[in-house]
Motif scaffolding. Structure first.
Motif, PDB file in Angstrom:
ATOM      1  N   LYS A  25       0.812  -1.213   0.000  1.00 32.68           N
ATOM      2  CA  LYS A  25       0.000   0.000   0.000  1.00 32.68           C
ATOM      3  C   LYS A  25       0.841   1.257   0.000  1.00 32.68           C
ATOM      4  N   ARG A  26       2.022   1.127   0.575  1.00 33.75           N
ATOM      5  CA  ARG A  26       2.807   2.320   0.844  1.00 33.75           C
ATOM      6  C   ARG A  26       3.769   2.702  -0.262  1.00 33.75           C
ATOM      7  N   LEU A  27       3.645   2.090  -1.419  1.00 35.71           N
ATOM      8  CA  LEU A  27       4.568   2.393  -2.510  1.00 35.71           C
ATOM      9  C   LEU A  27       4.629   3.903  -2.737  1.00 35.71           C
ATOM     10  N   SER A  28       5.844   4.452  -2.854  1.00 34.94           N
ATOM     11  CA  SER A  28       5.979   5.884  -3.106  1.00 34.94           C
ATOM     12  C   SER A  28       5.455   6.214  -4.500  1.00 34.94           C
ATOM     13  N   VAL A  29       5.111   7.476  -4.708  1.00 35.87           N
ATOM     14  CA  VAL A  29       4.626   7.919  -6.021  1.00 35.87           C
ATOM     15  C   VAL A  29       5.672   7.612  -7.096  1.00 35.87           C
ATOM     16  N   PHE A  30       6.935   7.864  -6.749  1.00 38.78           N
ATOM     17  CA  PHE A  30       8.004   7.666  -7.731  1.00 38.78           C
ATOM     18  C   PHE A  30       8.138   6.199  -8.116  1.00 38.78           C
ATOM     19  N   ALA A  31       8.180   5.332  -7.123  1.00 32.42           N
ATOM     20  CA  ALA A  31       8.325   3.901  -7.411  1.00 32.42           C
ATOM     21  C   ALA A  31       7.086   3.372  -8.133  1.00 32.42           C
ATOM     22  N   GLY A  32       5.917   3.906  -7.773  1.00 30.81           N
ATOM     23  CA  GLY A  32       4.680   3.493  -8.444  1.00 30.81           C
ATOM     24  C   GLY A  32       4.715   3.849  -9.920  1.00 30.81           C
ATOM     25  N   ALA A  33       5.183   5.059 -10.226  1.00 30.33           N
ATOM     26  CA  ALA A  33       5.258   5.498 -11.622  1.00 30.33           C
ATOM     27  C   ALA A  33       6.276   4.655 -12.385  1.00 30.33           C
ATOM     28  N   LEU A  34       7.387   4.323 -11.718  1.00 30.94           N
ATOM     29  CA  LEU A  34       8.401   3.482 -12.360  1.00 30.94           C
ATOM     30  C   LEU A  34       7.818   2.107 -12.694  1.00 30.94           C
ATOM     31  N   LEU A  35       7.089   1.535 -11.758  1.00 32.26           N
ATOM     32  CA  LEU A  35       6.513   0.206 -11.975  1.00 32.26           C
ATOM     33  C   LEU A  35       5.542   0.212 -13.158  1.00 32.26           C
ATOM     34  N   LYS A  36       4.746   1.282 -13.222  1.00 33.35           N
ATOM     35  CA  LYS A  36       3.762   1.387 -14.304  1.00 33.35           C
ATOM     36  C   LYS A  36       4.465   1.422 -15.674  1.00 33.35           C
ATOM     37  N   GLU A  37       5.511   2.243 -15.754  1.00 36.32           N
ATOM     38  CA  GLU A  37       6.239   2.355 -17.017  1.00 36.32           C
ATOM     39  C   GLU A  37       7.007   1.066 -17.311  1.00 36.32           C
ATOM     40  N   TRP A  38       7.563   0.468 -16.279  1.00 35.40           N
ATOM     41  CA  TRP A  38       8.293  -0.801 -16.430  1.00 35.40           C
ATOM     42  C   TRP A  38       7.387  -1.850 -17.087  1.00 35.40           C
ATOM     43  N   LYS A  39       6.126  -1.899 -16.618  1.00 38.32           N
ATOM     44  CA  LYS A  39       5.166  -2.848 -17.198  1.00 38.32           C
ATOM     45  C   LYS A  39       4.777  -2.448 -18.616  1.00 38.32           C
ATOM     46  N   ARG A  40       4.570  -1.140 -18.831  1.00 38.19           N
ATOM     47  CA  ARG A  40       4.189  -0.661 -20.160  1.00 38.19           C
ATOM     48  C   ARG A  40       5.253  -1.033 -21.193  1.00 38.19           C
ATOM     49  N   LEU A  41       6.510  -0.969 -20.761  1.00 34.03           N
ATOM     50  CA  LEU A  41       7.607  -1.294 -21.677  1.00 34.03           C
ATOM     51  C   LEU A  41       7.847  -2.802 -21.759  1.00 34.03           C
ATOM     52  N   ALA A  42       7.050  -3.568 -21.046  1.00 35.22           N
ATOM     53  CA  ALA A  42       7.151  -5.031 -21.049  1.00 35.22           C
ATOM     54  C   ALA A  42       8.537  -5.500 -20.623  1.00 35.22           C
TER      55      ALA A  42
END
Lengths: 382, 382
Positions: A25-42
């Motif tokens: 739950k506590r993922l930082s905004v920065f790490a959350g955005a990184l994860l989203k892009e990481w997945k988008r880039l497969a």
């Protein structure tokens, strides 16, 4: 810079049992955005190793810290190999960078690999300037590390600011769509000999930039501060003799007085132009194929022993944007490289097509030329 | 500005008989370059009238002076009609401009036509800002003058500096290739409702900019001084509340410290991107046609009474750069305009194509929407 190695690994404690749900739950905004892009880039999320290039600056430090956070939060199960190259340009400061990166990586529980290059000597030996030589040495090192680790992906911390700077530097030079499309979020690590948009091939090691499309430099610095990590400063990043540094410190700030979101605007323009360039490249490949096949058909049997040639008629009928790209691909294919080839040379070749009196030959830089003969273009290496 | 009307017509003496050969040799560099570009753009050289927009600033003054020089040198036999619009923004200074232009034109032996607009009132009445309202009023006036004179061409004094400023303003806003391709050297005077590269149609009055591709503002000023003509200054050109003025006075000069020829670089990039955009527009038109015809074929007879629709399958298979342009053309065709349509709206329509759960409708600005239904996109006006 004096307290290097003191604050590098706070907040990187092992998660206690039963905490994983709270951590999610506590993922930082920065790490959350990184994860989203990481997945988008497969990019890979489990079961393999990725190489992360870390200089010690805020961007790469934030990248590796956020990967640590994702791992701690149970979102990410990839083996991270931190790779750091000492370019040999900063003497003792360079060695301090390396120690700092080592402690950061160890604090996060990541492997770390070091390399050292003699960039100044390399630049003196080649026609590259210091920046180019440093870049080449870095990518060679990263490719080596990837190979040794069996990693399929190398990740760097390039941000949207880097992208905006790249687009502006290209604009200052008068580039077309390919240049203005800046850096790709994912490409083959080994640059192809053509500078025209290398493709993402399955067997090759990929270079991925998961901060490129969204992270501002200010955000990477803020995230490092949130994690209580004092990133390293590279004095070369302050040296206004470098055009990139002046773009960062003078040009972009002035442009932000017109539009505070200009970095986003530049990044968006780059993306749109990249999409344009992809379509135009395919059209150019088709045109080149047609111009070459038409020629082969016209020559018949004898053609097998003749020089590489293109049909003038086919080229003439094509729009300039496609024709110039086709000529560029042709020259690249015949010469094996595009070094020093400028728009002016392509315009010279195009002039042959309109059949002005006297224009029978267009010179290429570094020897070699294209000749017009009997309705065809012929390529000669010198 | 105090000695308006004193120096406006020196050097515009009638050529004496027998001088024409010498005059041909003595063409100034500026007038020679204008003539070359005039021919390259296939603008008329004899037997008709052209309207030349003259504000009184250095650019348009240099343009009309150079046309006078060409005429005097026997290179040019077109009837020049000088057109000047008082925008009603500068009070007495505006009336002085008009008198100055009148004397300049008469000194050169050219006809002159005046107009007056109430730009402030026009801006208040519409959603246009002052610059936009002034621009619209000016082009309406020029179209009227052209019609009255039976002129096929309206000529303006836009320079390479104007082009560089336009490209930078578009870049600051995050435009794609169409926006970044700046102004055209020749286009239809009446702007089409689509902003996508109006074509040069035979029946329409053309707007030509024969200084655009080569003349720097400093050159127009120099040429005016050589001709001993003191051009007028527009204080609006000094007002740094206008973004264009700040681009001219701050941004371009800073960029010139990186590359003294940056205006040329920007102008070249604009030209290359324009050529790209032409190819992509044709591809988009073809895609739109295919997506629409495929739909018609699939619907068969019943289709005649249905709403305008496109085949999702055809659109899906196309590259993003072409698909987005096709969607833009489609919306323009269905709505009759592109006002307020941004990239974000096109991305919304594109999302329908990937068939994410829930995404069945994409709203357009100002009402109207696109709906996904049974493998087709439907357009609804509100």
């Amino acid at each position: 810079m004096s307290d290097v190695g003191k604050k590098q690994s706070p907040g990187v404690s092992q998660p206690r049992r039963g905490e994983s749900v709270r951590a999610r739950k506590r993922l930082s905004v920065f790490a959350g955005a990184l994860l989203k892009e990481w997945k988008r880039l497969a990019l890979p999320l489990t079961d393999e190793r990725v190489v992360v290039a870390v200089s010690g600056g805020a961007d790469s430090a934030a990248l590796v810290l956020a990967l640590g956070e994702l791992m701690e939060g149970g979102r990410f199960g990839v083996g991270v190999v931190v790779a750091h190259l000492d370019h040999g340009l900063r003497g003792e400061a360079g060695r301090e960078d390396a120690r700092w990166v080592e402690e950061l990586a160890e604090g996060l529980g990541f492997e770390v690999v070091f390399g050292r290059a003699a960039v100044r000597e390399r630049a003196a030996r080649t026609s590259d300037n210091l920046e180019q030589a440093a870049r080449r040495a870095r990518y060679e090192f990263l490719a080596e590390v990837a190979e040794k680790c069996g990693a399929r992906v190398v990740v760097t911390g390039h941000t949207m600011d880097d992208q905006a700077e790249t687009v502006l530097l290209r604009l200052l030079r008068g580039s077309g769509a390919e240049g203005l499309s800046g850096m790709e979020a994912v490409r083959a690590l080994r640059e192809s000999s053509s500078d025209a948009l290398p493709s993402r091939e399955s067997s090759e090691v990929l270079l991925a930039r998961p901060l490129l499309s969204w992270a501002r430099r200010a955000e990477t610095e803020k995230y490092c501060r949130e994690r209580d990590v004092e990133f390293r400063m590279d004095l070369m990043n302050e040296d206004e003799r470098f055009a990139r540094v002046r773009v960062r410190r003078q040009l972009l700030p002035l442009m932000e007085t017109f539009n505070p979101r200009v970095a986003q605007s530049l990044s968006r323009a780059a993306e749109l132009l990249r999409e344009d360039a992809i379509v135009l490249k395919i059209a150019a490949e088709e045109l080149l194929k047609r111009a070459s096949e038409e020629e082969k058909a016209a020559r018949g049997e004898r053609g097998a022993f003749m020089k590489a040639s293109l049909s003038v008629n086919v080229l003439k009928g094509a729009p300039a944007a496609v024709r110039r790209r086709a000529l560029r691909l042709w020259i690249n294919g015949e010469r094996g490289h595009l070094r020093r080839l400028e728009l002016v040379h392509l315009l010279g070749v195009e002039k042959l097509l309109v059949g002005k009196r006297g224009a029978r030959r267009a010179e290429l830089p570094g020897g070699g030329f294209v000749e017009l003969r009997k309705g065809r273009l012929l390529f000669y290496v010198k």
